[in-house]
Design a protein around this motif. Sequence first.
Motif, PDB file in Angstrom:
ATOM      1  N   ASP A   1     -13.414  31.251  28.713  1.00  0.00           N
ATOM      2  CA  ASP A   1     -12.085  31.647  28.235  1.00  0.00           C
ATOM      3  C   ASP A   1     -11.291  30.410  27.818  1.00  0.00           C
ATOM      4  O   ASP A   1     -11.777  29.268  27.907  1.00  0.00           O
ATOM      5  CB  ASP A   1     -11.343  32.420  29.326  1.00  0.00           C
ATOM      6  N   LEU A   2     -10.060  30.639  27.378  1.00  0.00           N
ATOM      7  CA  LEU A   2      -9.210  29.537  26.921  1.00  0.00           C
ATOM      8  C   LEU A   2      -8.916  28.519  28.026  1.00  0.00           C
ATOM      9  O   LEU A   2      -8.993  27.308  27.768  1.00  0.00           O
ATOM     10  CB  LEU A   2      -7.904  30.095  26.352  1.00  0.00           C
ATOM     11  N   PRO A   3      -8.586  28.964  29.258  1.00  0.00           N
ATOM     12  CA  PRO A   3      -8.375  27.966  30.316  1.00  0.00           C
ATOM     13  C   PRO A   3      -9.589  27.069  30.532  1.00  0.00           C
ATOM     14  O   PRO A   3      -9.446  25.877  30.830  1.00  0.00           O
ATOM     15  CB  PRO A   3      -8.078  28.824  31.553  1.00  0.00           C
ATOM     16  N   GLY A   4     -10.793  27.640  30.374  1.00  0.00           N
ATOM     17  CA  GLY A   4     -11.994  26.835  30.522  1.00  0.00           C
ATOM     18  C   GLY A   4     -12.092  25.760  29.453  1.00  0.00           C
ATOM     19  O   GLY A   4     -12.411  24.597  29.733  1.00  0.00           O
ATOM     20  N   TRP A   5     -11.815  26.138  28.200  1.00  0.00           N
ATOM     21  CA  TRP A   5     -11.832  25.168  27.111  1.00  0.00           C
ATOM     22  C   TRP A   5     -10.754  24.105  27.309  1.00  0.00           C
ATOM     23  O   TRP A   5     -10.988  22.923  27.041  1.00  0.00           O
ATOM     24  CB  TRP A   5     -11.632  25.875  25.773  1.00  0.00           C
ATOM     25  N   LEU A   6      -9.586  24.511  27.771  1.00  0.00           N
ATOM     26  CA  LEU A   6      -8.508  23.552  28.013  1.00  0.00           C
ATOM     27  C   LEU A   6      -8.883  22.582  29.138  1.00  0.00           C
ATOM     28  O   LEU A   6      -8.501  21.403  29.101  1.00  0.00           O
ATOM     29  CB  LEU A   6      -7.215  24.289  28.357  1.00  0.00           C
ATOM     30  N   SER A   7      -9.632  23.076  30.126  1.00  0.00           N
ATOM     31  CA  SER A   7     -10.079  22.204  31.218  1.00  0.00           C
ATOM     32  C   SER A   7     -11.045  21.139  30.701  1.00  0.00           C
ATOM     33  O   SER A   7     -10.952  19.964  31.077  1.00  0.00           O
ATOM     34  CB  SER A   7     -10.752  23.030  32.319  1.00  0.00           C
ATOM     35  N   VAL A   8     -11.984  21.545  29.844  1.00  0.00           N
ATOM     36  CA  VAL A   8     -12.929  20.589  29.266  1.00  0.00           C
ATOM     37  C   VAL A   8     -12.180  19.556  28.430  1.00  0.00           C
ATOM     38  O   VAL A   8     -12.422  18.338  28.534  1.00  0.00           O
ATOM     39  CB  VAL A   8     -13.982  21.311  28.405  1.00  0.00           C
ATOM     40  N   LEU A   9     -11.250  20.030  27.605  1.00  0.00           N
ATOM     41  CA  LEU A   9     -10.455  19.119  26.785  1.00  0.00           C
ATOM     42  C   LEU A   9      -9.608  18.201  27.661  1.00  0.00           C
ATOM     43  O   LEU A   9      -9.487  16.996  27.388  1.00  0.00           O
ATOM     44  CB  LEU A   9      -9.562  19.927  25.843  1.00  0.00           C
ATOM     45  N   GLY A  10      -9.033  18.774  28.729  1.00  0.00           N
ATOM     46  CA  GLY A  10      -8.225  17.983  29.641  1.00  0.00           C
ATOM     47  C   GLY A  10      -9.032  16.882  30.309  1.00  0.00           C
ATOM     48  O   GLY A  10      -8.541  15.754  30.483  1.00  0.00           O
ATOM     49  N   LEU A  11     -10.270  17.189  30.682  1.00  0.00           N
ATOM     50  CA  LEU A  11     -11.135  16.172  31.282  1.00  0.00           C
ATOM     51  C   LEU A  11     -11.356  15.010  30.322  1.00  0.00           C
ATOM     52  O   LEU A  11     -11.212  13.840  30.685  1.00  0.00           O
ATOM     53  CB  LEU A  11     -12.490  16.783  31.659  1.00  0.00           C
ATOM     54  N   GLY A  12     -11.727  15.337  29.089  1.00  0.00           N
ATOM     55  CA  GLY A  12     -12.031  14.295  28.117  1.00  0.00           C
ATOM     56  C   GLY A  12     -10.825  13.466  27.721  1.00  0.00           C
ATOM     57  O   GLY A  12     -10.928  12.256  27.492  1.00  0.00           O
ATOM     58  N   LEU A  13      -9.664  14.107  27.648  1.00  0.00           N
ATOM     59  CA  LEU A  13      -8.452  13.390  27.258  1.00  0.00           C
ATOM     60  C   LEU A  13      -7.863  12.582  28.410  1.00  0.00           C
ATOM     61  O   LEU A  13      -7.311  11.507  28.197  1.00  0.00           O
ATOM     62  CB  LEU A  13      -7.398  14.370  26.742  1.00  0.00           C
ATOM     63  N   GLY A  14      -7.964  13.115  29.632  1.00  0.00           N
ATOM     64  CA  GLY A  14      -7.285  12.499  30.761  1.00  0.00           C
ATOM     65  C   GLY A  14      -8.171  11.738  31.722  1.00  0.00           C
ATOM     66  O   GLY A  14      -8.424  10.537  31.530  1.00  0.00           O
ATOM     67  N   PRO A  15      -8.680  12.392  32.784  1.00  0.00           N
ATOM     68  CA  PRO A  15      -9.439  11.681  33.827  1.00  0.00           C
ATOM     69  C   PRO A  15     -10.690  10.974  33.322  1.00  0.00           C
ATOM     70  O   PRO A  15     -11.118   9.979  33.892  1.00  0.00           O
ATOM     71  CB  PRO A  15      -9.808  12.796  34.814  1.00  0.00           C
ATOM     72  N   VAL A  16     -11.324  11.492  32.260  1.00  0.00           N
ATOM     73  CA  VAL A  16     -12.552  10.894  31.741  1.00  0.00           C
ATOM     74  C   VAL A  16     -12.282  10.222  30.387  1.00  0.00           C
ATOM     75  O   VAL A  16     -13.202   9.949  29.626  1.00  0.00           O
ATOM     76  CB  VAL A  16     -13.657  11.966  31.620  1.00  0.00           C
ATOM     77  N   GLY A  17     -11.037   9.939  30.101  1.00  0.00           N
ATOM     78  CA  GLY A  17     -10.691   9.321  28.823  1.00  0.00           C
ATOM     79  C   GLY A  17      -9.570   8.319  28.965  1.00  0.00           C
ATOM     80  O   GLY A  17      -9.790   7.160  29.317  1.00  0.00           O
ATOM     81  N   LEU A  18      -8.357   8.777  28.737  1.00  0.00           N
ATOM     82  CA  LEU A  18      -7.193   7.891  28.715  1.00  0.00           C
ATOM     83  C   LEU A  18      -7.023   7.102  30.015  1.00  0.00           C
ATOM     84  O   LEU A  18      -6.561   5.962  30.000  1.00  0.00           O
ATOM     85  CB  LEU A  18      -5.934   8.722  28.427  1.00  0.00           C
ATOM     86  N   ALA A  19      -7.405   7.703  31.145  1.00  0.00           N
ATOM     87  CA  ALA A  19      -7.197   7.056  32.439  1.00  0.00           C
ATOM     88  C   ALA A  19      -7.837   5.674  32.506  1.00  0.00           C
ATOM     89  O   ALA A  19      -7.265   4.733  33.067  1.00  0.00           O
ATOM     90  CB  ALA A  19      -7.746   7.944  33.562  1.00  0.00           C
ATOM     91  N   PHE A  20      -9.037   5.533  31.942  1.00  0.00           N
ATOM     92  CA  PHE A  20      -9.717   4.240  32.002  1.00  0.00           C
ATOM     93  C   PHE A  20      -8.932   3.157  31.270  1.00  0.00           C
ATOM     94  O   PHE A  20      -8.879   2.000  31.704  1.00  0.00           O
ATOM     95  CB  PHE A  20     -11.112   4.350  31.388  1.00  0.00           C
TER      96      PHE A  20
END
Length: 317
Positions: A222-241
């Motif tokens: 569903d949409l929340p699932g897609w937003l979670s994947v996007l959130g991971l890539g943008l935040g904890p597994v992306g910008l955070a580093f």
Amino acid sequence: MQQHTLGRVCRSAMGCAMTRPRATAIGFSAVLLWALLALFTVGSAPVPPLQLNAICFAIGGAIGLAWVLVSGEGRLLRAVPFRVYAFGTASLFGYHLLYFSALRLAPAAEAGLIAYLWPLLIVIFSGLLPGERLRAGHVLGAGLGFAGAAMIVARGGSGFDGEALPGYGLALLCALTWSSYSVISRRLGSTPTASVAIFCLATALLSLPLHLTFEETSWPDDLPGWLSVLGLGLGPVGLAFYVWDIGVKRGDIQLLGTASYAAPLLSTLILVGAGIAAPTPMLFSAAILITGGAALAARASARTRTIRPETGVRSAP
């Protein structure tokens, strides 16, 4: 030519505005992003771990490419030794594969807390390096942290959950992977922030063929699932580093090192607030023991030396 001019203007603006307090605040934003790692990982189900690695690090690598264009650090990447690229890639790949797998096999809050033993292990491992020594505070902090982990595994004394044990084991390997990476990194020298983009892209490229070989492709429902994947890539597994790198290089490393120990407690509170984890006394007791143990061990280190950029946690999830 325009791109070069844009990069020069951006670097100039960053240099003028980047005070130490501001850099510290930017670095602390990474701690907040990492506190969302468990929430987004749960929300991304049923995407399998290797597929999730590939997607998230492709997004994180794209952020890195933008970073390279703005910072003008691309020219520095050729001077980074191959062993650094290989080591950084293996560490990012291994840590996140273990983390995503652990949270698929065990309760998210409990597995996440065990994975967050890495700040404590960094302090302990650093104390074993030449020229360092373990103090009583290190040992006591380790005891508190592992007591919290044991409380999780034993479910507060109500007995072992055999089905969750593989996930807890992977979470412990996760903590060992990142703490080992952080300590060994001290011997590799400093690298430009842009090198993280190469780590991310290489991790994505490594994960994709392994996913196609060993996993069945599955997408969010569903949409929340897609937003979670996007959130991971943008935040904890992306910008955070990238923001963490700014913090440790230009901000107050001591304050950031101490703040990072709040991540396990923040992660637990977020999972409880989202209704994913139950607010049980056992869960909060374990969170306090693990967080407190790390803080106590860090305090013991601070009494013997001033924390340098290579110690504490330089980059972490």
